[in-house]
Design a protein around this motif. Structure first.
Motif, PDB file in Angstrom:
ATOM      1  N   PRO B 161      -8.746  -7.842  33.813  1.00 42.75           N
ATOM      2  CA  PRO B 161      -9.804  -7.603  32.821  1.00 42.75           C
ATOM      3  C   PRO B 161     -10.546  -8.878  32.399  1.00 42.75           C
ATOM      4  CG  PRO B 161      -7.850  -6.337  32.289  1.00 42.75           C
ATOM      5  CD  PRO B 161      -7.463  -7.248  33.409  1.00 42.75           C
ATOM      6  N   PRO B 162      -9.844  -9.950  32.016  1.00 48.14           N
ATOM      7  CA  PRO B 162     -10.606 -11.148  31.647  1.00 48.14           C
ATOM      8  C   PRO B 162     -11.363 -11.777  32.823  1.00 48.14           C
ATOM      9  CG  PRO B 162      -8.239 -11.583  31.532  1.00 48.14           C
ATOM     10  CD  PRO B 162      -8.410 -10.119  31.720  1.00 48.14           C
ATOM     11  N   LEU B 163     -10.795 -11.687  34.033  1.00 48.33           N
ATOM     12  CA  LEU B 163     -11.520 -12.245  35.187  1.00 48.33           C
ATOM     13  C   LEU B 163     -12.785 -11.435  35.487  1.00 48.33           C
ATOM     14  CD1 LEU B 163      -8.813 -13.353  37.806  1.00 48.33           C
ATOM     15  CD2 LEU B 163     -10.285 -14.796  36.405  1.00 48.33           C
ATOM     16  N   SER B 164     -12.701 -10.112  35.287  1.00 53.82           N
ATOM     17  CA  SER B 164     -13.890  -9.284  35.502  1.00 53.82           C
ATOM     18  C   SER B 164     -14.986  -9.684  34.523  1.00 53.82           C
ATOM     19  CB  SER B 164     -13.563  -7.809  35.297  1.00 53.82           C
ATOM     20  OG  SER B 164     -12.522  -7.431  36.137  1.00 53.82           O
ATOM     21  N   ASN B 165     -14.561  -9.930  33.306  1.00 50.10           N
ATOM     22  CA  ASN B 165     -15.498 -10.421  32.304  1.00 50.10           C
ATOM     23  C   ASN B 165     -16.208 -11.665  32.775  1.00 50.10           C
ATOM     24  OD1 ASN B 165     -16.198  -9.335  29.932  1.00 50.10           O
ATOM     25  ND2 ASN B 165     -14.361  -9.980  28.823  1.00 50.10           N
ATOM     26  N   SER B 166     -15.430 -12.608  33.292  1.00 54.90           N
ATOM     27  CA  SER B 166     -16.029 -13.871  33.669  1.00 54.90           C
ATOM     28  C   SER B 166     -16.876 -13.702  34.932  1.00 54.90           C
ATOM     29  CB  SER B 166     -14.957 -14.956  33.762  1.00 54.90           C
ATOM     30  OG  SER B 166     -14.645 -15.296  35.053  1.00 54.90           O
ATOM     31  N   PHE B 167     -16.506 -12.738  35.783  1.00 50.94           N
ATOM     32  CA  PHE B 167     -17.313 -12.458  36.971  1.00 50.94           C
ATOM     33  C   PHE B 167     -18.678 -11.905  36.566  1.00 50.94           C
ATOM     34  CE2 PHE B 167     -18.592 -10.031  40.735  1.00 50.94           C
ATOM     35  CZ  PHE B 167     -18.289 -10.916  41.742  1.00 50.94           C
ATOM     36  N   ILE B 168     -18.655 -10.980  35.624  1.00 52.18           N
ATOM     37  CA  ILE B 168     -19.914 -10.396  35.152  1.00 52.18           C
ATOM     38  C   ILE B 168     -20.767 -11.464  34.466  1.00 52.18           C
ATOM     39  CG2 ILE B 168     -20.817  -8.842  33.365  1.00 52.18           C
ATOM     40  CD1 ILE B 168     -18.668  -6.830  34.279  1.00 52.18           C
ATOM     41  N   GLY B 169     -20.104 -12.346  33.723  1.00 55.11           N
ATOM     42  CA  GLY B 169     -20.828 -13.452  33.102  1.00 55.11           C
ATOM     43  C   GLY B 169     -21.496 -14.328  34.153  1.00 55.11           C
ATOM     44  N   LEU B 170     -20.756 -14.546  35.257  1.00 55.85           N
ATOM     45  CA  LEU B 170     -21.279 -15.411  36.314  1.00 55.85           C
ATOM     46  C   LEU B 170     -22.532 -14.825  36.956  1.00 55.85           C
ATOM     47  CD1 LEU B 170     -20.997 -17.839  38.257  1.00 55.85           C
ATOM     48  CD2 LEU B 170     -19.480 -16.433  39.658  1.00 55.85           C
ATOM     49  N   ILE B 171     -22.516 -13.507  37.210  1.00 51.83           N
ATOM     50  CA  ILE B 171     -23.683 -12.878  37.839  1.00 51.83           C
ATOM     51  C   ILE B 171     -24.937 -13.179  37.030  1.00 51.83           C
ATOM     52  CG2 ILE B 171     -24.781 -10.666  38.313  1.00 51.83           C
ATOM     53  CD1 ILE B 171     -22.078  -9.575  39.015  1.00 51.83           C
ATOM     54  N   LYS B 172     -24.808 -13.057  35.720  1.00 53.03           N
ATOM     55  CA  LYS B 172     -25.973 -13.285  34.867  1.00 53.03           C
ATOM     56  C   LYS B 172     -26.306 -14.771  34.767  1.00 53.03           C
ATOM     57  CE  LYS B 172     -23.847 -11.006  31.835  1.00 53.03           C
ATOM     58  NZ  LYS B 172     -23.522 -10.505  30.492  1.00 53.03           N
TER      59      LYS B 172
END
Lengths: 245, 234
Positions: B161-172
């Motif tokens: 869950p936290p890595l997905s958060n950071s992945f989504i942050g990275l896309i943006k």
């Protein structure tokens, strides 16, 4: 098989093991009893070097650890391979099935082929009465079944000594019997066992020798009869009176 | 704002707006597929490797390794990502190191991901009960074997869950690469808007595409979590 010499261990100011000496012969079943905080679990964990004593020496088989000298990691790993450990809370690997839990040691540590390890693990699990639960994950098993997988895992690497750390303390009363039966069977087969437990009936029935510990020291040891019926030690008597109520 | 919106629906040139949306759609999606998404995937992968190494350094017994890892995380977390990108792309050439926009972006974002994710991974490793280490040691495993076979697989589940958060942050965040002249989706949008002056339309369209990508990712995250949940008590 096991020789412990002048073992000392402290947690900060607390002197939890005071000059412990003990011997365990091959095939012997030694049960360690005593009130909580007496150091019995710490002693057992020291045998597997999950705790590191500050002083003293432990010999298991033909390997010795002298704790007054710094020891190498490799030496500790090798030393541990001689003993299996069964934990109070089983500590099974939750991401592996029962079968995979038991196969893990042989495959990863001993580099046994998967096919061979599977065969052997199936055999051991069947022996502890879990032949039908091979593919179950730990959370799908009852506490007693989990603990029997724990015993199977400890057996799988072919160790000659198994250490039991209060294996039935976390179990529902009706599940204790299954686990104790497996342990009895092991004892009859000649496995060398050191057992920390509160199950006095198990100690009386199965132990070759009982060690009573209090406040970090071995108070006395002897046959179950000597400890449970003929003890002259007031501390042992006090402890036995309290748990027999 | 209100006027502009009401104009959209009354404007006889409605068709023209639709034209703009349709004609910019392909270049924007191309920008996403060819540049934004690959940049995200590459930097996340490199960042993850950096993160695991950094987390293990923080958890090791060696003071030197601990300090190197701490300093790295502190510097990256304590400075703006935009400033880091500018230093790499506009700053380094003055000391003779010229890196093209793509590599500058990869370096900048990877370093960033590595620092942030190392904290996630460190926390995940620490969240695995001590008994799992002990059980591993008790069957004769070395620290490395215990880590590889027992600890990391369980820590992976915890950190999704936290890595997905950071992945989504990275896309943006990859839209920041537009500032160092890397033509990803947002820079494409800027280029299109600069020629037709329909900033609201084109930027909103880009926003919607980012959003759709992120919705897709959340879906993937759910699937992965469910898959890894099979051994967890429910």
């Amino acid at each position: 098989m096991i020789t412990v010499k002048d073992l000392n261990k402290s947690f900060g100011d607390l002197h939890v093991l005071k000059n412990i000496n003990m011997d365990v012969d091959r095939g012997e079943v030694v049960v360690v009893i005593g009130p909580s905080g007496s150091g019995k679990t710490t002693l057992l964990r020291s045998l597997n070097i999950l705790e590191t004593p500050e002083e003293g020496e432990i010999t298991i088989g033909n390997q010795s650890m002298d704790f007054s000298k710094p020891s190498k990691k490799k030496q500790i790993v090798e030393f541990r391979k001689q003993t299996g450990m069964v934990f109070q809370n089983h500590n099974l690997f939750p991401h592996f099935t029962a079968l995979e839990n038991v196969m893990e040691g042989p495959v990863t540590v001993q580099k046994v082929s998967k096919a061979k390890a599977r065969e052997r693990a199936t055999e051991i699990l069947t022996k502890v009465g879990l032949g039908e639960k091979l593919d179950a994950y730990p959370h799908q098993l009852s506490g007693g079944q989990q603990q029997r997988v724990g015993i199977a895992r400890a057996l799988a690497t072919g160790v000659e000594v198994i250490l039991f750390d209060e294996p039935t303390s976390a179990l529902d009363p009706e599940l204790v019997g299954d686990v104790l039966n497996v342990m009895k069977e092991l004892a009859q087969e000649g496995m060398t066992m050191v057992v920390v437990t509160h199950e006095m009936s198990f100690a009386e029935e199965v132990a070759d020798r009982v060690i009573f510990m209090d406040q970090g020291a071995v108070v006395e040891q002897g046959t179950p009869e000597q400890i449970f019926q003929q003890t002259k030690e007031p501390r042992t008597q006090q402890f036995l009176n309290r748990i027999r109520k | 704002m209100k006027m502009y919106l009401s104009n959209i629906f009354t404007d006889p040139q409605m068709e023209k707006y639709i034209d703009i949306i349709v004609s910019s759609f392909l270049p924007l999606v191309k920008g996403a597929l060819y540049y934004t998404i690959p940049l995200t995937l590459i930097t996340f992968a490199i960042g993850l490797v950096l993160a695991v190494i950094t987390a293990l350094m923080r958890l090791s017994n060696m003071k030197v390794l601990q300090w190197v890892a701490r300093a790295y995380v502190s510097i990256i977390r304590g400075t703006p990502l935009l400033v880091q990108l500018f230093i790499i792309f506009f700053g380094l050439p003055s000391v003779g190191v010229t890196i093209n926009p793509l590599y500058s972006a990869i370096i900048g974002f990877s370093l960033n991901m590595g620092a942030y994710n190392s904290e996630i991974i460190r926390a995940a490793i620490l969240s695995i009960p001590k008994g799992q280490w002990e059980a591993s040691h008790s069957i004769g495993m070395t620290n490395f074997q215990a880590l590889r076979r027992v600890i990391l697989p369980q820590a992976t589940r915890v950190s999704i869950p936290p890595l997905s958060n950071s992945f989504i942050g990275l896309i943006k965040d990859t839209s920041l690469a537009s500032t160092i002249t890397y033509t990803e989706m947002f820079r494409k949008a800027q280029e299109i808007a600069a020629t037709n002056y329909h900033f609201l339309l084109v930027y909103t369209e880009a926003a919607v595409i980012y959003w759709i990508i992120c919705i897709g990712l959340s879906f993937v995250q759910d699937r992965v979590e469910n898959r890894l949940d099979q051994y967890v008590a429910k």
